[in-house]
Design a protein around this motif. Structure first.
Motif, PDB file in Angstrom:
ATOM      1  N   LEU A  65       5.321  -8.622  -7.171  1.00 42.85           N
ATOM      2  CA  LEU A  65       6.479  -8.574  -6.296  1.00 42.85           C
ATOM      3  C   LEU A  65       7.137  -7.231  -6.535  1.00 42.85           C
ATOM      4  O   LEU A  65       7.364  -6.433  -5.344  1.00 42.85           O
ATOM      5  N   ALA A  66       7.128  -6.592  -7.454  1.00 42.90           N
ATOM      6  CA  ALA A  66       7.724  -5.414  -7.877  1.00 42.90           C
ATOM      7  C   ALA A  66       6.615  -4.204  -7.163  1.00 42.90           C
ATOM      8  O   ALA A  66       7.059  -3.422  -6.707  1.00 42.90           O
ATOM      9  N   LEU A  67       5.188  -4.537  -7.447  1.00 46.03           N
ATOM     10  CA  LEU A  67       4.461  -3.664  -6.656  1.00 46.03           C
ATOM     11  C   LEU A  67       4.822  -3.896  -5.203  1.00 46.03           C
ATOM     12  O   LEU A  67       4.736  -2.759  -4.591  1.00 46.03           O
ATOM     13  N   LEU A  68       4.738  -4.810  -4.456  1.00 39.39           N
ATOM     14  CA  LEU A  68       4.789  -5.022  -3.087  1.00 39.39           C
ATOM     15  C   LEU A  68       6.179  -4.159  -2.824  1.00 39.39           C
ATOM     16  O   LEU A  68       6.160  -3.631  -1.616  1.00 39.39           O
ATOM     17  N   ALA A  69       7.132  -4.319  -3.605  1.00 36.64           N
ATOM     18  CA  ALA A  69       8.407  -3.844  -3.076  1.00 36.64           C
ATOM     19  C   ALA A  69       8.199  -2.141  -3.178  1.00 36.64           C
ATOM     20  O   ALA A  69       8.851  -1.268  -2.273  1.00 36.64           O
ATOM     21  N   ALA A  70       7.485  -1.520  -4.167  1.00 36.31           N
ATOM     22  CA  ALA A  70       7.148  -0.231  -3.997  1.00 36.31           C
ATOM     23  C   ALA A  70       6.345   0.260  -2.859  1.00 36.31           C
ATOM     24  O   ALA A  70       6.629   1.488  -2.458  1.00 36.31           O
ATOM     25  N   PHE A  71       5.546  -0.475  -2.425  1.00 37.50           N
ATOM     26  CA  PHE A  71       4.637  -0.052  -1.381  1.00 37.50           C
ATOM     27  C   PHE A  71       5.361  -0.102  -0.044  1.00 37.50           C
ATOM     28  O   PHE A  71       5.043   0.444   0.700  1.00 37.50           O
ATOM     29  N   ALA A  72       6.249  -1.101  -0.173  1.00 30.94           N
ATOM     30  CA  ALA A  72       7.018  -1.184   1.168  1.00 30.94           C
ATOM     31  C   ALA A  72       8.075   0.138   1.018  1.00 30.94           C
ATOM     32  O   ALA A  72       8.183   0.614   2.509  1.00 30.94           O
ATOM     33  N   ALA A  73       8.591   0.382   0.212  1.00 28.87           N
ATOM     34  CA  ALA A  73       8.982   1.734   0.196  1.00 28.87           C
ATOM     35  C   ALA A  73       8.490   3.043   0.593  1.00 28.87           C
ATOM     36  O   ALA A  73       8.706   3.775   1.375  1.00 28.87           O
ATOM     37  N   VAL A  74       7.257   3.175  -0.021  1.00 26.34           N
ATOM     38  CA  VAL A  74       6.443   4.228   0.440  1.00 26.34           C
ATOM     39  C   VAL A  74       5.942   4.073   2.070  1.00 26.34           C
ATOM     40  O   VAL A  74       6.004   4.998   2.485  1.00 26.34           O
ATOM     41  N   GLY A  75       5.610   2.903   2.229  1.00 24.85           N
ATOM     42  CA  GLY A  75       5.513   2.903   3.936  1.00 24.85           C
ATOM     43  C   GLY A  75       6.545   3.229   4.682  1.00 24.85           C
ATOM     44  O   GLY A  75       6.471   3.890   5.605  1.00 24.85           O
ATOM     45  N   PHE A  76       7.856   2.648   4.265  1.00 24.88           N
ATOM     46  CA  PHE A  76       9.113   3.157   5.005  1.00 24.88           C
ATOM     47  C   PHE A  76       9.099   4.505   5.141  1.00 24.88           C
ATOM     48  O   PHE A  76       9.452   4.882   6.157  1.00 24.88           O
ATOM     49  N   VAL A  77       8.955   5.174   4.031  1.00 25.85           N
ATOM     50  CA  VAL A  77       9.286   6.860   3.995  1.00 25.85           C
ATOM     51  C   VAL A  77       8.134   7.215   4.880  1.00 25.85           C
ATOM     52  O   VAL A  77       8.526   8.172   5.746  1.00 25.85           O
ATOM     53  N   LYS A  78       6.791   6.917   4.873  1.00 20.97           N
ATOM     54  CA  LYS A  78       5.983   7.583   5.625  1.00 20.97           C
ATOM     55  C   LYS A  78       6.339   7.208   7.126  1.00 20.97           C
ATOM     56  O   LYS A  78       6.076   8.282   8.029  1.00 20.97           O
ATOM     57  N   ALA A  79       6.806   6.176   7.409  1.00 20.29           N
ATOM     58  CA  ALA A  79       6.958   5.889   8.779  1.00 20.29           C
ATOM     59  C   ALA A  79       8.255   6.617   9.441  1.00 20.29           C
ATOM     60  O   ALA A  79       8.279   6.656  10.576  1.00 20.29           O
ATOM     61  N   GLN A  80       9.195   6.713   8.546  1.00 16.92           N
ATOM     62  CA  GLN A  80      10.402   7.452   8.947  1.00 16.92           C
ATOM     63  C   GLN A  80      10.565   8.762   8.875  1.00 16.92           C
ATOM     64  O   GLN A  80      11.165   9.511   9.599  1.00 16.92           O
ATOM     65  N   THR A  81       9.599   9.590   8.248  1.00 23.00           N
ATOM     66  CA  THR A  81       9.587  11.129   8.219  1.00 23.00           C
ATOM     67  C   THR A  81       8.487  11.443   9.240  1.00 23.00           C
ATOM     68  O   THR A  81       7.485  10.991   9.623  1.00 23.00           O
ATOM     69  N   ARG A  82       8.855  12.823   9.728  1.00 20.31           N
ATOM     70  CA  ARG A  82       7.937  13.476  10.641  1.00 20.31           C
ATOM     71  C   ARG A  82       6.797  14.038   9.905  1.00 20.31           C
ATOM     72  O   ARG A  82       7.039  14.696   8.774  1.00 20.31           O
TER      73      ARG A  82
END
Length: 94
Positions: A65-82
Motif C-alpha cells: 500500500l505504501a508503494l502504491l501511494a508513492a507511485f500514485a504521487a509520481v503519476g499525479f506529478v507527471k500528469a499535472q506538470t507540463r
C-alpha cells in the motif's frame, strides 16, 4: 499492550476524516493529492497497528500500500506538470 494498539488505530482512523474531507472538497487538485497521500499513509499506519495488536502477518500488505501511494504521487506529478516532469524519454533523439 494490544489495547493501546487498538486505541491508536481508532484515533488514527478518526484523524483521517479530515483528510477524506479534503480529498472530497479540496480547492485544488494538488490539495486533493496531498490529502490522498495522507490517507494512504494513515492506512499503512492502521494496518501496522492492527497487525501488531492481533498478531496478523499483514506487514506485506502495508508495504504494498505504501508503494502504491508513492507511485500514485509520481503519476499525479507527471500528469499535472507540463512536459511530464523530467520524462527520461524526452531528451532522446529519434
Amino acid at each position: 499492550m494490544t489495547d493501546w494498539y487498538f486505541g491508536l488505530a481508532i484515533l488514527l482512523l478518526l484523524s483521517l476524516g479530515g483528510a477524506l474531507w479534503r480529498v472530497w472538497k479540496g480547492p485544488a487538485p494538488a490539495d486533493r493529492m496531498m490529502a490522498a497521500q495522507l490517507v494512504g499513509t494513515g492506512a499503512v499506519g492502521i494496518i501496522l497497528l492492527l497487525s501488531a495488536a492481533a498478531g496478523w502477518a499483514m506487514i506485506d500488505v502495508a508495504v504494498v500500500l505504501a508503494l502504491l501511494a508513492a507511485f500514485a504521487a509520481v503519476g499525479f506529478v507527471k500528469a499535472q506538470t507540463r512536459g511530464g516532469a523530467g520524462d527520461p524519454e524526452e531528451g532522446q533523439d529519434g
